[in-house]
Scaffold this motif. Structure first.
Motif, PDB file in Angstrom:
ATOM      1  N   LYS A   8       2.834  -3.136  12.889  1.00 32.21           N
ATOM      2  CA  LYS A   8       3.581  -2.016  11.811  1.00 32.21           C
ATOM      3  C   LYS A   8       4.221  -3.681  10.819  1.00 32.21           C
ATOM      4  O   LYS A   8       4.784  -2.673  10.106  1.00 32.21           O
ATOM      5  CB  LYS A   8       4.854  -1.158  12.592  1.00 32.21           C
ATOM      6  CG  LYS A   8       4.010  -0.133  13.010  1.00 32.21           C
ATOM      7  CD  LYS A   8       5.265   1.057  14.032  1.00 32.21           C
ATOM      8  CE  LYS A   8       4.370   2.563  14.277  1.00 32.21           C
ATOM      9  NZ  LYS A   8       5.489   2.845  15.765  1.00 32.21           N
ATOM     10  N   LEU A   9       4.546  -4.044  11.891  1.00 30.80           N
ATOM     11  CA  LEU A   9       5.221  -5.543  10.849  1.00 30.80           C
ATOM     12  C   LEU A   9       4.764  -6.025   9.702  1.00 30.80           C
ATOM     13  O   LEU A   9       5.347  -5.806   9.267  1.00 30.80           O
ATOM     14  CB  LEU A   9       6.130  -6.326  11.908  1.00 30.80           C
ATOM     15  CG  LEU A   9       6.567  -7.860  11.311  1.00 30.80           C
ATOM     16  CD1 LEU A   9       7.495  -7.156  10.783  1.00 30.80           C
ATOM     17  CD2 LEU A   9       6.661  -9.117  12.312  1.00 30.80           C
ATOM     18  N   ALA A  10       3.540  -6.031  10.022  1.00 27.23           N
ATOM     19  CA  ALA A  10       2.653  -6.685   9.190  1.00 27.23           C
ATOM     20  C   ALA A  10       1.912  -5.461   7.929  1.00 27.23           C
ATOM     21  O   ALA A  10       2.179  -5.884   7.103  1.00 27.23           O
ATOM     22  CB  ALA A  10       1.121  -6.193   9.773  1.00 27.23           C
ATOM     23  N   LYS A  11       2.131  -4.569   8.294  1.00 27.59           N
ATOM     24  CA  LYS A  11       2.336  -3.081   7.679  1.00 27.59           C
ATOM     25  C   LYS A  11       3.709  -3.119   6.399  1.00 27.59           C
ATOM     26  O   LYS A  11       3.562  -2.905   5.446  1.00 27.59           O
ATOM     27  CB  LYS A  11       2.162  -2.101   8.197  1.00 27.59           C
ATOM     28  CG  LYS A  11       0.728  -1.469   9.052  1.00 27.59           C
ATOM     29  CD  LYS A  11       0.555  -0.536   9.958  1.00 27.59           C
ATOM     30  CE  LYS A  11      -0.370  -0.112  10.435  1.00 27.59           C
ATOM     31  NZ  LYS A  11      -1.193   1.433  11.104  1.00 27.59           N
ATOM     32  N   ARG A  12       4.203  -3.021   7.129  1.00 29.27           N
ATOM     33  CA  ARG A  12       5.453  -3.517   5.768  1.00 29.27           C
ATOM     34  C   ARG A  12       5.708  -4.865   5.497  1.00 29.27           C
ATOM     35  O   ARG A  12       6.739  -5.044   4.383  1.00 29.27           O
ATOM     36  CB  ARG A  12       7.051  -3.037   7.038  1.00 29.27           C
ATOM     37  CG  ARG A  12       7.378  -1.933   7.308  1.00 29.27           C
ATOM     38  CD  ARG A  12       8.582  -1.967   8.433  1.00 29.27           C
ATOM     39  NE  ARG A  12       8.717  -1.198   9.260  1.00 29.27           N
ATOM     40  CZ  ARG A  12       9.118   0.219   8.281  1.00 29.27           C
ATOM     41  NH1 ARG A  12       9.871   0.328   7.258  1.00 29.27           N
ATOM     42  NH2 ARG A  12       9.755   1.474   8.853  1.00 29.27           N
ATOM     43  N   LEU A  13       5.156  -6.618   5.878  1.00 28.33           N
ATOM     44  CA  LEU A  13       5.803  -7.560   5.137  1.00 28.33           C
ATOM     45  C   LEU A  13       4.013  -8.136   4.124  1.00 28.33           C
ATOM     46  O   LEU A  13       4.546  -8.676   3.674  1.00 28.33           O
ATOM     47  CB  LEU A  13       5.949  -8.323   6.511  1.00 28.33           C
ATOM     48  CG  LEU A  13       7.346  -8.277   7.158  1.00 28.33           C
ATOM     49  CD1 LEU A  13       6.858  -9.581   8.213  1.00 28.33           C
ATOM     50  CD2 LEU A  13       8.388  -8.881   5.801  1.00 28.33           C
ATOM     51  N   LEU A  14       2.908  -7.868   4.775  1.00 26.84           N
ATOM     52  CA  LEU A  14       2.025  -7.861   3.559  1.00 26.84           C
ATOM     53  C   LEU A  14       2.103  -7.040   2.606  1.00 26.84           C
ATOM     54  O   LEU A  14       1.896  -5.758   2.482  1.00 26.84           O
ATOM     55  CB  LEU A  14       0.760  -8.441   4.887  1.00 26.84           C
ATOM     56  CG  LEU A  14       1.224  -9.101   6.028  1.00 26.84           C
ATOM     57  CD1 LEU A  14      -0.418  -8.295   6.965  1.00 26.84           C
ATOM     58  CD2 LEU A  14       1.601 -10.463   5.812  1.00 26.84           C
ATOM     59  N   PHE A  15       1.524  -7.744   1.683  1.00 29.56           N
ATOM     60  CA  PHE A  15       1.444  -6.958   0.562  1.00 29.56           C
ATOM     61  C   PHE A  15       0.244  -7.498  -0.304  1.00 29.56           C
ATOM     62  O   PHE A  15      -0.690  -7.803   0.263  1.00 29.56           O
ATOM     63  CB  PHE A  15       2.759  -7.202  -0.713  1.00 29.56           C
ATOM     64  CG  PHE A  15       2.846  -8.729  -1.099  1.00 29.56           C
ATOM     65  CD1 PHE A  15       2.718  -8.957  -2.138  1.00 29.56           C
ATOM     66  CD2 PHE A  15       3.810  -9.241  -0.234  1.00 29.56           C
ATOM     67  CE1 PHE A  15       2.152 -11.021  -2.501  1.00 29.56           C
ATOM     68  CE2 PHE A  15       3.834 -10.701  -0.150  1.00 29.56           C
ATOM     69  CZ  PHE A  15       2.778 -11.305  -1.759  1.00 29.56           C
ATOM     70  N   GLY A  16       0.040  -6.824  -1.149  1.00 28.95           N
ATOM     71  CA  GLY A  16      -1.221  -6.157  -2.008  1.00 28.95           C
ATOM     72  C   GLY A  16      -2.728  -6.293  -0.985  1.00 28.95           C
ATOM     73  O   GLY A  16      -3.125  -5.769  -0.312  1.00 28.95           O
ATOM     74  N   ASN A  17      -3.591  -8.447  -0.800  1.00 27.23           N
ATOM     75  CA  ASN A  17      -4.723  -7.493  -0.662  1.00 27.23           C
ATOM     76  C   ASN A  17      -4.606  -8.366   1.166  1.00 27.23           C
ATOM     77  O   ASN A  17      -5.468  -8.723   1.588  1.00 27.23           O
ATOM     78  CB  ASN A  17      -5.847  -8.386  -1.197  1.00 27.23           C
ATOM     79  CG  ASN A  17      -6.120  -7.743  -2.580  1.00 27.23           C
ATOM     80  OD1 ASN A  17      -6.505  -6.611  -1.907  1.00 27.23           O
ATOM     81  ND2 ASN A  17      -6.572  -8.255  -3.465  1.00 27.23           N
ATOM     82  N   PHE A  18      -3.589  -9.160   1.539  1.00 25.54           N
ATOM     83  CA  PHE A  18      -3.287  -9.913   2.637  1.00 25.54           C
ATOM     84  C   PHE A  18      -2.878  -8.865   3.373  1.00 25.54           C
ATOM     85  O   PHE A  18      -2.286  -7.388   3.536  1.00 25.54           O
ATOM     86  CB  PHE A  18      -1.352 -10.254   2.300  1.00 25.54           C
ATOM     87  CG  PHE A  18      -1.279 -11.672   1.480  1.00 25.54           C
ATOM     88  CD1 PHE A  18      -2.536 -12.144   1.762  1.00 25.54           C
ATOM     89  CD2 PHE A  18      -1.086 -11.301   0.504  1.00 25.54           C
ATOM     90  CE1 PHE A  18      -2.318 -13.170   1.100  1.00 25.54           C
ATOM     91  CE2 PHE A  18      -0.886 -12.086  -0.616  1.00 25.54           C
ATOM     92  CZ  PHE A  18      -1.727 -13.471  -0.126  1.00 25.54           C
ATOM     93  N   LYS A  19      -4.089  -9.076   4.821  1.00 25.46           N
ATOM     94  CA  LYS A  19      -4.125  -7.685   5.915  1.00 25.46           C
ATOM     95  C   LYS A  19      -3.400  -8.442   7.578  1.00 25.46           C
ATOM     96  O   LYS A  19      -3.162  -7.882   7.895  1.00 25.46           O
ATOM     97  CB  LYS A  19      -5.494  -7.333   5.486  1.00 25.46           C
ATOM     98  CG  LYS A  19      -6.049  -6.735   4.596  1.00 25.46           C
ATOM     99  CD  LYS A  19      -5.673  -5.449   4.654  1.00 25.46           C
ATOM    100  CE  LYS A  19      -6.284  -4.663   3.589  1.00 25.46           C
ATOM    101  NZ  LYS A  19      -5.911  -4.570   2.813  1.00 25.46           N
TER     102      LYS A  19
END
Length: 120
Positions: A8-19
């Motif tokens: 969930k943290l990755a889904k909130r922090l990462l933007f664009g094409n960053f996975k």
């Protein structure tokens, strides 16, 4: 290496094409699984992170400090400038250069990213 999948943290922090990213010595990802190549790439970042922590602690103990300010660029050019800055990082250059080498993390020398400074 600790990997948090479907984070969930990755889904909130990462933007664009960053996975996927290394976040304070752990890996967070929006994905359900990672390739061996991506794990090696992020593993290199973990080594870099701890090397920088050790170096920072040593410098702090010696009474020396360094401060870096990172500025977020806003506006139409943000994505292009952020992408250029991302790929100009010595950390990213080392990780991309060796992400296909399964044994690289075992043979890698301390501060291996230093040789990439000035190679923009």
């Amino acid at each position: 290496m600790k990997v948090y999948y479907n984070s969930k943290l990755a889904k909130r922090l990462l933007f664009g094409n960053f996975k996927t990213c290394m976040f304070f010595g752990t890996v967070i990802t929006k994905l359900a699984q990672l390739s061996a190549r991506t794990k090696r790439h992020e593993g290199i970042h973990i080594r870099q992170f701890w090397e920088c922590c050790v170096l920072g602690a040593v410098l702090w103990c010696l009474g020396h400090g360094a401060a870096h300010a990172y500025h977020m660029i806003r506006g139409d050019a943000r994505d292009r400038w952020n992408d250029e800055a991302y790929h100009a990082s010595a950390f990213e250059m080392e990780a991309y250069a060796h992400e296909n080498e399964p044994e690289y993390q075992h043979k890698r020398r301390w501060f291996g990213f230093v040789k990439y400074y000035g190679k923009i």
